[in-house]
Design a protein around this motif. Structure first.
Motif, short mmCIF file in Angstrom:
data_model
loop_
_atom_site.label_atom_id
_atom_site.label_comp_id
_atom_site.label_asym_id
_atom_site.label_seq_id
_atom_site.Cartn_x
_atom_site.Cartn_y
_atom_site.Cartn_z
N GLU A 183 -9.53 -26.64 -16.27
CA GLU A 183 -9.33 -26.18 -14.89
C GLU A 183 -9.32 -24.66 -14.83
OE1 GLU A 183 -6.59 -28.21 -12.25
OE2 GLU A 183 -6.05 -29.52 -13.92
N THR A 184 -9.73 -24.16 -13.69
CA THR A 184 -9.70 -22.73 -13.42
C THR A 184 -9.65 -22.50 -11.92
OG1 THR A 184 -10.75 -20.60 -13.95
CG2 THR A 184 -12.21 -22.38 -13.25
N VAL A 185 -9.37 -21.29 -11.54
CA VAL A 185 -9.63 -20.81 -10.19
C VAL A 185 -10.58 -19.64 -10.39
CG1 VAL A 185 -8.69 -19.76 -8.11
CG2 VAL A 185 -7.40 -21.56 -9.28
N ASP A 186 -11.84 -19.86 -10.04
CA ASP A 186 -12.86 -18.84 -10.31
C ASP A 186 -14.07 -19.09 -9.41
OD1 ASP A 186 -14.25 -16.70 -11.64
OD2 ASP A 186 -13.08 -17.17 -13.44
N ARG A 187 -15.14 -18.33 -9.65
CA ARG A 187 -16.34 -18.39 -8.81
C ARG A 187 -17.40 -19.37 -9.31
NH1 ARG A 187 -14.99 -12.61 -8.26
NH2 ARG A 187 -14.97 -12.20 -6.01
N THR A 188 -17.19 -19.95 -10.48
CA THR A 188 -18.15 -20.90 -11.04
C THR A 188 -17.39 -21.98 -11.80
OG1 THR A 188 -20.23 -21.07 -12.27
CG2 THR A 188 -18.57 -19.59 -13.17
N GLY A 189 -18.06 -23.09 -12.03
CA GLY A 189 -17.42 -24.27 -12.58
C GLY A 189 -17.14 -24.21 -14.07
N VAL A 190 -16.41 -25.22 -14.54
CA VAL A 190 -15.98 -25.29 -15.94
C VAL A 190 -16.59 -26.49 -16.67
CG1 VAL A 190 -13.85 -23.94 -15.76
CG2 VAL A 190 -13.83 -26.37 -15.16
N GLU A 191 -17.74 -26.97 -16.20
CA GLU A 191 -18.38 -28.09 -16.88
C GLU A 191 -18.72 -27.75 -18.33
OE1 GLU A 191 -19.09 -28.17 -12.57
OE2 GLU A 191 -20.06 -26.85 -13.99
N MET A 192 -19.28 -26.57 -18.55
CA MET A 192 -19.67 -26.20 -19.91
C MET A 192 -18.44 -26.03 -20.81
SD MET A 192 -22.83 -26.52 -19.87
CE MET A 192 -23.01 -26.10 -21.58
N GLU A 193 -17.34 -25.54 -20.25
CA GLU A 193 -16.12 -25.40 -21.03
C GLU A 193 -15.58 -26.77 -21.45
OE1 GLU A 193 -16.87 -21.57 -19.17
OE2 GLU A 193 -17.00 -23.61 -18.43
N ALA A 194 -15.63 -27.74 -20.54
CA ALA A 194 -15.16 -29.09 -20.86
C ALA A 194 -16.07 -29.74 -21.90
CB ALA A 194 -15.08 -29.95 -19.60
N LEU A 195 -17.37 -29.60 -21.73
CA LEU A 195 -18.32 -30.16 -22.70
C LEU A 195 -18.18 -29.50 -24.07
CD1 LEU A 195 -21.35 -30.45 -20.29
CD2 LEU A 195 -20.34 -32.38 -21.56
N THR A 196 -17.97 -28.20 -24.09
CA THR A 196 -17.81 -27.49 -25.35
C THR A 196 -16.51 -27.91 -26.03
OG1 THR A 196 -19.10 -25.63 -24.53
CG2 THR A 196 -17.69 -25.20 -26.42
N ALA A 197 -15.42 -28.00 -25.27
CA ALA A 197 -14.14 -28.44 -25.84
C ALA A 197 -14.26 -29.81 -26.47
CB ALA A 197 -13.05 -28.44 -24.75
N CYS A 198 -14.89 -30.70 -25.74
CA CYS A 198 -15.06 -32.08 -26.18
C CYS A 198 -15.92 -32.15 -27.45
CB CYS A 198 -15.72 -32.84 -25.05
SG CYS A 198 -15.61 -34.58 -25.18
N THR A 199 -16.99 -31.40 -27.48
CA THR A 199 -17.91 -31.43 -28.61
C THR A 199 -17.30 -30.80 -29.85
OG1 THR A 199 -19.76 -31.35 -27.05
CG2 THR A 199 -20.25 -30.82 -29.34
N VAL A 200 -16.61 -29.69 -29.69
CA VAL A 200 -15.98 -29.05 -30.85
C VAL A 200 -14.83 -29.91 -31.38
CG1 VAL A 200 -14.66 -27.03 -31.61
CG2 VAL A 200 -16.77 -26.74 -30.29
N ALA A 201 -14.10 -30.57 -30.49
CA ALA A 201 -13.06 -31.50 -30.95
C ALA A 201 -13.70 -32.63 -31.76
CB ALA A 201 -12.27 -32.06 -29.78
#
Length: 167
Positions: free
Chosen positions: A104-122
């Motif tokens: 989650e964030t409050v920002d100007r663009t989404g966090v899909e890549m952050e979630a996918l990266t977190a999931c993949t690195v885990a």
């Protein structure tokens, strides 16, 4: 090319970072999932905490959190964001571990890549910690399951039964 809907390509066909400065900051959230397929013996060892390298899920959780925060360093056209929250959870089944990352964030663009990266690195961390025990593991089914916020609104992957994550 950018007229065809490719936002990361300029009119001359060169890569570019999308300008998000005119957008208003808003609450954004994304959930991604992946699976690490493994032998039943390996999945059982992870569940029992009997893997020689240590607590697989604890290490994978921290790796996923770190990865979400470092996504713009790994994916060239991702914007640096102030990541507000990262949750990484696991569900152990007979022959796989399912990983769910929520960012989650409050920002100007989404966090899909952050979630996918977190999931993949885990998932890669689970693999790394179990590789001496199971050489036939496979990482797969990495996908965005849900996102909210921003101009495109809410998305939920069809078939998302809302399985709970306890670990």
């Amino acid at each position: 090319m950018s007229d065809a809907g490719f936002t990361h390509i300029d009119p001359l066909g060169r890569a570019r970072m999308v300008d998000v400065t005119p957008k208003e900051a808003s609450h954004r959230r994304a959930i991604a999932r992946a699976r690490v397929f493994m032998s039943a013996d390996t999945a059982s060892a992870v569940a029992r905490g009997a893997v020689a390298k240590g607590d697989v899920l604890a290490v994978a959780r921290v790796a996923g959190i770190q990865a979400a925060k470092r996504t713009p360093e790994l994916i060239p056209l991702c914007h640096p964001l102030l990541v507000g929250a990262v949750l990484v959870n696991f569900r152990i089944e007979d022959t796989y571990i399912e990983i769910e990352a929520e960012v989650e964030t409050v920002d100007r663009t989404g966090v899909e890549m952050e979630a996918l990266t977190a999931c993949t690195v885990a998932a890669l961390t689970v693999y790394d910690m179990c590789k001496s025990r199971d050489k036939e593991m496979v990482i797969g089914e990495v996908a965005l399951w849900e996102k909210s916020g921003g101009r495109s609104g809410h998305y939920r992957r069809p078939g998302d039964e809302g399985v709970g994550y306890d670990n």
